[in-house]
Design a protein around this motif. Structure first.
Motif, PDB file in Angstrom:
ATOM      1  N   ALA A 121       0.833  -1.206   0.000  1.00  0.00           N
ATOM      2  CA  ALA A 121       0.000   0.000   0.000  1.00  0.00           C
ATOM      3  C   ALA A 121       0.864   1.251   0.000  1.00  0.00           C
ATOM      4  O   ALA A 121       0.438   2.303  -0.504  1.00  0.00           O
ATOM      5  CB  ALA A 121      -0.927  -0.002   1.220  1.00  0.00           C
ATOM      6  N   VAL A 124       1.729   1.632  -3.580  1.00  0.00           N
ATOM      7  CA  VAL A 124       0.517   2.019  -4.302  1.00  0.00           C
ATOM      8  C   VAL A 124       0.145   3.463  -3.981  1.00  0.00           C
ATOM      9  O   VAL A 124      -0.300   4.211  -4.853  1.00  0.00           O
ATOM     10  CB  VAL A 124      -0.652   1.070  -3.962  1.00  0.00           C
ATOM     11  N   SER A 125       0.352   3.864  -2.713  1.00  0.00           N
ATOM     12  CA  SER A 125       0.025   5.244  -2.344  1.00  0.00           C
ATOM     13  C   SER A 125       0.932   6.219  -3.082  1.00  0.00           C
ATOM     14  O   SER A 125       0.501   7.313  -3.461  1.00  0.00           O
ATOM     15  CB  SER A 125       0.161   5.440  -0.828  1.00  0.00           C
TER      16      SER A 125
END
Length: 359
Positions: A121, A124-125
């Motif tokens: 994440a 992805v962030s």
């Protein structure tokens, strides 16, 4: 993860000019976040265990969402510094807390892939953050606020909403989880006992567990290893927009934001794959070495070449060599630390010590 690094995207769309701050002051604001963040982490897992995940995690999420929103309302350097300090303090419990929480639910050879999915994440962030920032920055002038302010305000409000929803979404440890039937709870606890994990038993807090972690040489060895992986991470994630921007590769505005997306997306995929491989082989150190070599090549390309195409390719290898090592190192430390509270304190020390690199 969006709330931690979106200041790099805000810088591209006028943060420094509007607040009338220098590059050195911008760097000071970045560093102050990690001071409060790192110093708070060693004890956050003790609070998580004592207060229960269903309370602790939603509370800190709402807290840091409020801090992030206020970053969009500051008018000077002093306001930015105050918001960054409280943001670091509020966020300190999440990363070590989630990893500790997952380690109390899964067996050692199942934890790596879960930690990798969670940490992907972060990559992805970085990817989604560039896209989102490019879109939000188009709100420049709405209600008299600049585009960079709307990045903080909207992402902060989203965090608050998710934090409030988390009061009904986050559950406690296996021995107290209300969503499990008695049969399911016994099954989970039996699996943990087979893995010889103390999280299968109810353990009362004793100060001796804290000192056991501090005096264990493995705690500090993992802290050094983690520090080696986190140092390039923050250099990369906080300054990638700048590397690609007008003073780096020469791209501006929305195009610079969008070009920051592919390296992160690629890193997220390899992070999950490496978590799976390390779980199956149980050779986490060897996996770290192989991945680190890829990262070293990427940073060498960034430093040694003046050609934009080569430097941009270097950002891909740099990201590939950083993100998988983070989740893998956390899993490695967790796998080799037993005792519910000792493991929690160890993860807090390892992650907190490593995050001092952000300073």
């Amino acid at each position: 993860f969006l709330d931690r690094t979106n200041i790099g995207n805000a810088r591209l769309v006028g943060l420094e000019d509007d607040l009338n701050i220098t590059g050195g002051q911008y760097n000071a604001a970045l560093s102050l976040f990690f001071v409060s963040y790192s110093l708070s982490e060693p004890l956050t897992n003790v609070l998580l265990k004592r207060l229960r995940p269903s309370i602790f995690i939603p509370v800190i999420m709402v807290w840091w969402g409020i801090c992030m929103t206020t970053m969009g309302l500051v008018h000077n350097f002093q306001g930015l510094m105050a918001a960054r300090f409280w943001l670091g303090l509020a966020e300190a419990g999440l990363f070590p807390g989630i990893n500790y929480y997952l380690s109390c639910w899964y067996k050692r050879n199942e934890f790596g892939i879960r930690a990798a999915i969670f940490f992907s994440a972060a990559a992805v962030s970085g990817s989604f953050g560039g896209l989102l920032a490019a879109a939000i920055a188009q709100m420049d002038g709405v209600s008299g606020q600049p585009g960079w302010a709307w990045i903080f305000i909207l992402e902060g409000i989203a965090t608050v909403v998710i934090g409030v929803a988390s009061f009904w979404m986050v559950f406690d440890f296996p021995d107290e989880a209300t969503f499990l039937s008695s049969v399911d709870r016994e099954r989970v606890i039996r699996r943990l006992k087979e893995d010889k994990q103390s999280s299968a038993e109810h353990e009362e807090f004793k100060s001796s567990y804290l000192w056991a972690s501090i005096k264990d040489w493995k705690t500090w060895l993992y802290a050094v290893i983690y520090m080696g992986t986190v140092s390039p991470l923050y250099a990369f994630s906080l300054f990638l927009p700048t590397i690609i921007g007008p003073n780096g590769l020469g791209f501006e505005g929305t195009r610079a934001q969008l070009l920051s997306v592919p390296p992160y997306a690629t890193a997220a995929c390899l992070t999950v794959l490496m978590g799976y491989i390390a779980d199956r082989t149980q050779q986490r150190g060897v996996c770290n070495i192989g991945i680190a070599i890829i990262g070293a090549v990427g940073f060498a390309m960034l430093l040694g070449s003046k050609q934009p195409s080569v430097q941009y390719a270097g950002t891909f290898l740099g990201a590939l060599g950083i993100y998988p090592c983070i989740a893998n190192t956390i899993t490695w430390a967790s796998n080799n630390t037993e005792g519910v509270y000792k493991r929690g304190v160890t993860l807090g020390i390892v992650i907190g010590w490593g995050n001092l690199n952000g300073v």
